[in-house]
Motif scaffolding. Structure first.
Motif, PDB file in Angstrom:
ATOM      1  N   GLY A 297      -8.665 -37.858  -3.427  1.00 33.14           N
ATOM      2  CA  GLY A 297      -9.483 -38.966  -2.676  1.00 33.14           C
ATOM      3  C   GLY A 297     -10.098 -40.017  -3.518  1.00 33.14           C
ATOM      4  O   GLY A 297      -9.125 -40.769  -3.887  1.00 33.14           O
ATOM      5  N   ILE A 298     -11.226 -40.178  -3.992  1.00 36.05           N
ATOM      6  CA  ILE A 298     -12.009 -41.079  -4.350  1.00 36.05           C
ATOM      7  C   ILE A 298     -12.301 -40.537  -5.914  1.00 36.05           C
ATOM      8  O   ILE A 298     -12.700 -41.527  -6.654  1.00 36.05           O
ATOM      9  CB  ILE A 298     -13.123 -41.760  -3.679  1.00 36.05           C
ATOM     10  N   GLY A 299     -12.392 -39.289  -6.261  1.00 39.53           N
ATOM     11  CA  GLY A 299     -12.907 -38.915  -7.493  1.00 39.53           C
ATOM     12  C   GLY A 299     -12.355 -39.604  -8.567  1.00 39.53           C
ATOM     13  O   GLY A 299     -12.766 -39.810  -9.630  1.00 39.53           O
ATOM     14  N   GLY A 300     -11.080 -39.771  -8.342  1.00 42.58           N
ATOM     15  CA  GLY A 300      -9.957 -40.383  -9.677  1.00 42.58           C
ATOM     16  C   GLY A 300     -10.391 -41.830  -9.892  1.00 42.58           C
ATOM     17  O   GLY A 300     -10.081 -42.379 -10.858  1.00 42.58           O
ATOM     18  N   LEU A 301     -11.356 -42.319  -8.907  1.00 40.51           N
ATOM     19  CA  LEU A 301     -11.915 -43.784  -9.309  1.00 40.51           C
ATOM     20  C   LEU A 301     -12.723 -43.688 -10.513  1.00 40.51           C
ATOM     21  O   LEU A 301     -12.853 -44.823 -11.169  1.00 40.51           O
ATOM     22  CB  LEU A 301     -12.589 -44.272  -8.189  1.00 40.51           C
ATOM     23  N   THR A 302     -13.330 -42.644 -11.100  1.00 37.88           N
ATOM     24  CA  THR A 302     -13.997 -42.568 -12.280  1.00 37.88           C
ATOM     25  C   THR A 302     -12.698 -42.881 -13.460  1.00 37.88           C
ATOM     26  O   THR A 302     -13.252 -43.601 -14.394  1.00 37.88           O
ATOM     27  CB  THR A 302     -14.842 -41.282 -12.578  1.00 37.88           C
ATOM     28  N   VAL A 303     -11.685 -42.265 -13.154  1.00 35.05           N
ATOM     29  CA  VAL A 303     -10.673 -42.641 -14.248  1.00 35.05           C
ATOM     30  C   VAL A 303     -10.309 -43.990 -14.260  1.00 35.05           C
ATOM     31  O   VAL A 303     -10.263 -44.630 -15.481  1.00 35.05           O
ATOM     32  CB  VAL A 303      -9.402 -41.871 -14.104  1.00 35.05           C
ATOM     33  N   LEU A 304      -9.997 -44.680 -12.957  1.00 38.85           N
ATOM     34  CA  LEU A 304      -9.680 -45.913 -12.889  1.00 38.85           C
ATOM     35  C   LEU A 304     -10.868 -46.948 -13.784  1.00 38.85           C
ATOM     36  O   LEU A 304     -10.499 -47.929 -14.191  1.00 38.85           O
ATOM     37  CB  LEU A 304      -9.610 -46.303 -11.459  1.00 38.85           C
ATOM     38  N   HIS A 305     -12.142 -46.659 -13.199  1.00 36.27           N
ATOM     39  CA  HIS A 305     -13.164 -47.501 -13.917  1.00 36.27           C
ATOM     40  C   HIS A 305     -13.114 -47.256 -15.398  1.00 36.27           C
ATOM     41  O   HIS A 305     -13.383 -48.098 -16.019  1.00 36.27           O
ATOM     42  CB  HIS A 305     -14.599 -46.771 -13.360  1.00 36.27           C
ATOM     43  N   ALA A 306     -12.825 -46.014 -15.742  1.00 35.13           N
ATOM     44  CA  ALA A 306     -12.882 -46.011 -17.519  1.00 35.13           C
ATOM     45  C   ALA A 306     -11.516 -46.768 -17.741  1.00 35.13           C
ATOM     46  O   ALA A 306     -11.693 -47.354 -19.029  1.00 35.13           O
ATOM     47  CB  ALA A 306     -12.770 -44.511 -17.803  1.00 35.13           C
TER      48      ALA A 306
ATOM     49  N   LEU B  88      -9.044 -50.806 -20.983  1.00 32.83           N
ATOM     50  CA  LEU B  88      -7.711 -51.684 -20.888  1.00 32.83           C
ATOM     51  C   LEU B  88      -7.910 -52.651 -19.826  1.00 32.83           C
ATOM     52  O   LEU B  88      -7.182 -52.823 -18.843  1.00 32.83           O
ATOM     53  CB  LEU B  88      -6.702 -50.829 -20.661  1.00 32.83           C
ATOM     54  N   PRO B  89      -8.835 -53.838 -20.048  1.00 30.10           N
ATOM     55  CA  PRO B  89      -9.195 -54.866 -18.765  1.00 30.10           C
ATOM     56  C   PRO B  89      -7.633 -55.632 -18.629  1.00 30.10           C
ATOM     57  O   PRO B  89      -7.802 -56.212 -17.581  1.00 30.10           O
ATOM     58  CB  PRO B  89     -10.157 -55.522 -19.544  1.00 30.10           C
TER      59      PRO B  89
END
Length: 274
Positions: free
Chosen positions: A15-24, A29-30
């Motif tokens: 769902g959306i929890g993995g967005l914390t990994v994307l945010h990190a 790595l911008p």
């Protein structure tokens, strides 16, 4: 399969929890382009059986591979625990990273008294991947797993601070973090939803406990692996993020904003079928 540094990194979660990994990853790595798939039609994975989780993970990975990615990040602790070896074998030579090993390594490095508590979903705790990864690095560690399933629903409603979040955290963890010689000194957040509860958890466990965020440690591991493989994106550019969901775009956009700390735009989110 041909891999190129200019290709995006693919991530998936139930769902959306993995967005914390994307945010990190964005912070570390911008320059990298990211494609995130949230399997919102089938969430949560944490209450499903192992074979079902593997099947869902295979479908999500195939969708991202079809989009053309240079690395897969399983941004879900439950899917990492159940499906990582299968995905690595099926989609080789694509590099596949999970969140369990980086989190376990960071927890072992942080702990001084070798007493570590893992908070995660029911399936992650039952699967034992974190416990195994920690004991592989520190055989004499005392590892306590706590399934904190209610945190997932609270996070997706945005109720991550205040009396409700603190009360739920206390119900799950107050006994194990009671003051005394046996008190653990490290809390590993073994679900990607859980970093949002850091303030509430700190209120319960006290100031002397190390809280380890598997999302941040995963981003560091991704950078190391991309560098090793010569697949790091060109420094100085600004990467873009795209989002794929399998159901309910409006809810994903609303709840996803809590995780990213910014508004999601409709043009960035695409409905897909697995």
């Amino acid at each position: 399969m041909s891999l190129d540094a200019h290709m995006p990194i693919g991530l998936f979660d139930s769902g959306i929890g993995g967005l914390t990994v994307l945010h990190a990853l964005r912070r570390r790595l911008p320059q990298e382009d990211l494609i995130y798939l949230g399997d919102t039609a089938r969430l949560p994975y944490g209450t499903k059986g192992r074979e079902t989780i593997i099947r869902y993970s295979q479908r999500a990975t195939q969708k991202l591979v079809d989009s053309g990615i240079k690395m897969l990040v399983i941004a879900c602790n439950t899917a990492t625990s159940a499906a990582l070896p299968t995905l690595r074998e099926q989609f080789a030579p694509l590099p596949v990273m999970g969140v369990v090993e980086p989190g376990a390594a960071a927890a072992v490095a942080a702990s001084r008294n070798k007493r570590i508590v893992i908070t995660a979903t029911e399936a992650t705790i039952a699967g034992g991947a974190y416990q195994e990864a920690i004991r592989r690095r520190c055989p004499d560690a005392t590892v306590i797993g706590r399934a904190c399933t209610l945190f997932v629903s609270l996070a997706e409603e945005g109720w991550t601070d205040g009396p409700i979040a603190e009360g739920v955290a206390a119900r799950y963890l107050r006994d194990v973090f009671a003051d005394g010689p046996e008190k653990p000194d490290t809390l590993l957040l073994g679900c990607t939803h859980f970093p949002l509860f850091t303030n509430a958890l700190r209120h319960v466990v006290g100031p002397d406990v190390h809280i380890v965020d598997s999302a941040a440690t995963t981003a560091q591991a991704v950078e190391t692996e991309l560098q090793r493989l010569g697949l790091l994106g060109e420094p100085g550019r600004r990467g873009v993020s795209r989002f794929l969901v399998t159901d309910n775009i409006a809810r994903f956009m609303r709840s996803g904003g809590y995780f990213l700390g910014e508004e999601l735009h409709r043009n960035d989110v695409t409905l897909v079928d697995l």
